[in-house]
Structures are given as C-alpha cells and as structure tokens.
Design a protein around this motif. Structure first.
Motif, PDB file in Angstrom:
ATOM      1  N   CYS A  26      25.980   9.597 -27.307  1.00 35.33           N
ATOM      2  CA  CYS A  26      27.363   9.367 -27.911  1.00 35.33           C
ATOM      3  C   CYS A  26      27.239   7.804 -28.032  1.00 35.33           C
ATOM      4  O   CYS A  26      27.732   7.122 -27.413  1.00 35.33           O
ATOM      5  CB  CYS A  26      28.546   9.789 -26.807  1.00 35.33           C
ATOM      6  SG  CYS A  26      28.116   9.700 -25.058  1.00 35.33           S
ATOM      7  N   GLY A  27      26.710   7.382 -29.049  1.00 44.41           N
ATOM      8  CA  GLY A  27      26.788   5.783 -29.523  1.00 44.41           C
ATOM      9  C   GLY A  27      28.050   5.111 -29.604  1.00 44.41           C
ATOM     10  O   GLY A  27      28.422   4.133 -29.165  1.00 44.41           O
ATOM     11  N   ASP A  40      35.312  10.855 -34.348  1.00 46.23           N
ATOM     12  CA  ASP A  40      35.106  11.705 -35.380  1.00 46.23           C
ATOM     13  C   ASP A  40      33.606  12.012 -35.370  1.00 46.23           C
ATOM     14  O   ASP A  40      33.268  13.171 -35.444  1.00 46.23           O
ATOM     15  CB  ASP A  40      35.471  11.606 -36.689  1.00 46.23           C
ATOM     16  CG  ASP A  40      36.999  11.772 -36.845  1.00 46.23           C
ATOM     17  OD1 ASP A  40      37.672  12.259 -35.780  1.00 46.23           O
ATOM     18  OD2 ASP A  40      37.707  10.888 -37.609  1.00 46.23           O
ATOM     19  N   ARG A  41      32.661  11.026 -35.334  1.00 44.02           N
ATOM     20  CA  ARG A  41      31.260  11.253 -35.239  1.00 44.02           C
ATOM     21  C   ARG A  41      30.763  12.015 -33.896  1.00 44.02           C
ATOM     22  O   ARG A  41      29.814  13.012 -34.277  1.00 44.02           O
ATOM     23  CB  ARG A  41      30.254   9.876 -35.442  1.00 44.02           C
ATOM     24  CG  ARG A  41      29.206  10.100 -35.601  1.00 44.02           C
ATOM     25  CD  ARG A  41      28.332  10.708 -36.489  1.00 44.02           C
ATOM     26  NE  ARG A  41      27.082  10.756 -36.327  1.00 44.02           N
ATOM     27  CZ  ARG A  41      26.182  11.693 -36.595  1.00 44.02           C
ATOM     28  NH1 ARG A  41      26.720  12.650 -37.461  1.00 44.02           N
ATOM     29  NH2 ARG A  41      24.822  11.680 -36.698  1.00 44.02           N
ATOM     30  N   SER A  47      29.815  19.634 -32.291  1.00 43.99           N
ATOM     31  CA  SER A  47      29.921  20.823 -33.002  1.00 43.99           C
ATOM     32  C   SER A  47      28.693  21.393 -33.174  1.00 43.99           C
ATOM     33  O   SER A  47      28.455  22.526 -32.902  1.00 43.99           O
ATOM     34  CB  SER A  47      30.629  20.615 -34.283  1.00 43.99           C
ATOM     35  OG  SER A  47      30.684  21.832 -35.102  1.00 43.99           O
ATOM     36  N   LEU A  48      27.454  20.434 -33.526  1.00 43.56           N
ATOM     37  CA  LEU A  48      26.095  20.771 -33.738  1.00 43.56           C
ATOM     38  C   LEU A  48      25.796  21.418 -32.362  1.00 43.56           C
ATOM     39  O   LEU A  48      24.914  22.363 -32.344  1.00 43.56           O
ATOM     40  CB  LEU A  48      25.393  19.840 -34.201  1.00 43.56           C
ATOM     41  CG  LEU A  48      23.858  20.078 -34.417  1.00 43.56           C
ATOM     42  CD1 LEU A  48      23.477  21.086 -35.307  1.00 43.56           C
ATOM     43  CD2 LEU A  48      23.127  18.723 -35.091  1.00 43.56           C
ATOM     44  N   LEU A  70      19.121  12.026 -34.067  1.00 45.28           N
ATOM     45  CA  LEU A  70      19.596  10.512 -33.958  1.00 45.28           C
ATOM     46  C   LEU A  70      18.563   9.397 -34.292  1.00 45.28           C
ATOM     47  O   LEU A  70      18.831   8.440 -34.876  1.00 45.28           O
ATOM     48  CB  LEU A  70      20.386  10.163 -32.726  1.00 45.28           C
ATOM     49  CG  LEU A  70      21.601  11.251 -32.252  1.00 45.28           C
ATOM     50  CD1 LEU A  70      21.748  10.693 -30.846  1.00 45.28           C
ATOM     51  CD2 LEU A  70      22.679  10.880 -33.337  1.00 45.28           C
ATOM     52  N   GLU A  71      17.159   9.979 -34.390  1.00 42.37           N
ATOM     53  CA  GLU A  71      16.179   9.070 -34.650  1.00 42.37           C
ATOM     54  C   GLU A  71      16.082   8.798 -36.114  1.00 42.37           C
ATOM     55  O   GLU A  71      15.560   7.891 -36.785  1.00 42.37           O
ATOM     56  CB  GLU A  71      14.933   9.657 -33.884  1.00 42.37           C
ATOM     57  CG  GLU A  71      14.577   9.299 -32.517  1.00 42.37           C
ATOM     58  CD  GLU A  71      13.315   9.740 -32.238  1.00 42.37           C
ATOM     59  OE1 GLU A  71      12.365   9.749 -33.013  1.00 42.37           O
ATOM     60  OE2 GLU A  71      13.133  10.304 -31.064  1.00 42.37           O
ATOM     61  N   GLY A  72      16.459   9.876 -36.696  1.00 41.35           N
ATOM     62  CA  GLY A  72      16.530   9.780 -38.341  1.00 41.35           C
ATOM     63  C   GLY A  72      15.871  11.011 -39.037  1.00 41.35           C
ATOM     64  O   GLY A  72      15.245  11.746 -38.340  1.00 41.35           O
ATOM     65  N   THR A  73      15.799  10.729 -40.485  1.00 41.48           N
ATOM     66  CA  THR A  73      15.215  11.941 -41.247  1.00 41.48           C
ATOM     67  C   THR A  73      13.735  12.210 -41.178  1.00 41.48           C
ATOM     68  O   THR A  73      13.373  13.207 -41.523  1.00 41.48           O
ATOM     69  CB  THR A  73      15.813  11.682 -42.818  1.00 41.48           C
ATOM     70  OG1 THR A  73      15.104  10.424 -43.177  1.00 41.48           O
ATOM     71  CG2 THR A  73      17.239  11.671 -42.964  1.00 41.48           C
ATOM     72  N   HIS A  74      13.294  11.140 -40.716  1.00 43.78           N
ATOM     73  CA  HIS A  74      11.561  11.249 -40.428  1.00 43.78           C
ATOM     74  C   HIS A  74      11.389  12.235 -39.319  1.00 43.78           C
ATOM     75  O   HIS A  74      10.349  12.616 -39.145  1.00 43.78           O
ATOM     76  CB  HIS A  74      10.824   9.817 -40.186  1.00 43.78           C
ATOM     77  CG  HIS A  74      11.556   9.296 -38.685  1.00 43.78           C
ATOM     78  ND1 HIS A  74      12.384   8.668 -38.537  1.00 43.78           N
ATOM     79  CD2 HIS A  74      10.720   9.260 -37.594  1.00 43.78           C
ATOM     80  CE1 HIS A  74      12.437   8.341 -37.287  1.00 43.78           C
ATOM     81  NE2 HIS A  74      11.430   8.738 -36.505  1.00 43.78           N
TER      82      HIS A  74
END
Length: 133
Positions: A26-27, A40-41, A47-48, A70-74
């Motif tokens: 939870c950044g 909200d984030r 939710s996920l 959280l590391e990203g789309t890679h």
C-alpha cells in the motif's frame, strides 16, 4: 479511510487488510495518528486481492501476484502463467467432479432400474396368482 471503515464499507475481512498492510503493497496508504488511511488506488488493489482470494489463490500466491503487478507490465507473462495454472487446476477439479457425477448417476440408475424391475415383477407375479373362478 481507516482499516475498520474499509472493512465495514467494502466487506473486506480485517485479516486481508492486515496482510495488505504487512506486505507493504500500500504505497499511498499513510499512517495518520497510528491508523492506516486507504485511498481509491488501495481500494482498487484490495478489490483485486478479494477477487484472487475468491478464485482460490493462497495468501502466498496473492502476495506474489500483487508484487508482480506493482512491478509493472513487464510482469504480465508471469501473472498470466499464474492465472493459467489456477485455471487449469480449476478445470481439472471440474472434470474430476463430472466423473464423480457420472458414477453417482450410474449407481442411482442401477437402483432405479432394480426398483422398477421389482415393482413390475411383483405386479406380474400377483397377476399370475389370481384364483380362477
């Protein structure tokens, strides 16, 4: 929003919220007067987490999935592999239960067939024993 408010408003069990905090995912969550505050984030991520929990992910799998997210789309490929493994396991379980149902239905059919045969046999047998006038 505090942990208790988030739990009450969105019906998220407190243990899941505590896991979320413990994982450090939870950044944007900030401690205010000793209590975590969710934005909200965070609620989207929670939710996920609830979805992953509902589809059978273990706590460890959820943590891994969320860290990858959280590391990203890679990490899309790694997350897709996790989802595929869970899907394959669910399909295997469905097929196992389908086989169980087939066997149950077969046994039920045997009993019904025997009962129908016994009923007919008794009726036929009774008819043959009628006294003749």
């Amino acid at each position: 929003m505090t942990i208790y408010e988030a739990s009450a408003r969105y019906q998220i069990p407190l243990d899941i919220l505590r896991d979320y905090e413990r994982w450090g995912l939870c950044g944007a969550v900030k401690k205010v007067m000793g209590a975590w505050q969710y934005d909200d984030r965070d609620l989207e991520l929670l939710s996920l987490i609830m979805t992953l929990h509902d589809i059978g992910f273990s706590t460890e799998e959820i943590e891994t999935y969320m860290r990858l997210l959280l590391e990203g789309t890679h990490t899309d490929t790694a997350r897709m592999q996790m989802l595929n493994r869970k899907r394959d396991a669910a399909l295997n379980e469905i097929h196992f239960h389908e086989k169980q149902l087939e066997r149950l239905d077969y046994l039920r059919h045997e009993i019904r067939t025997r009962q129908a045969g016994t009923s007919q046999g008794c009726a036929v047998h009774t008819t043959k024993r009628r006294p003749t006038p």
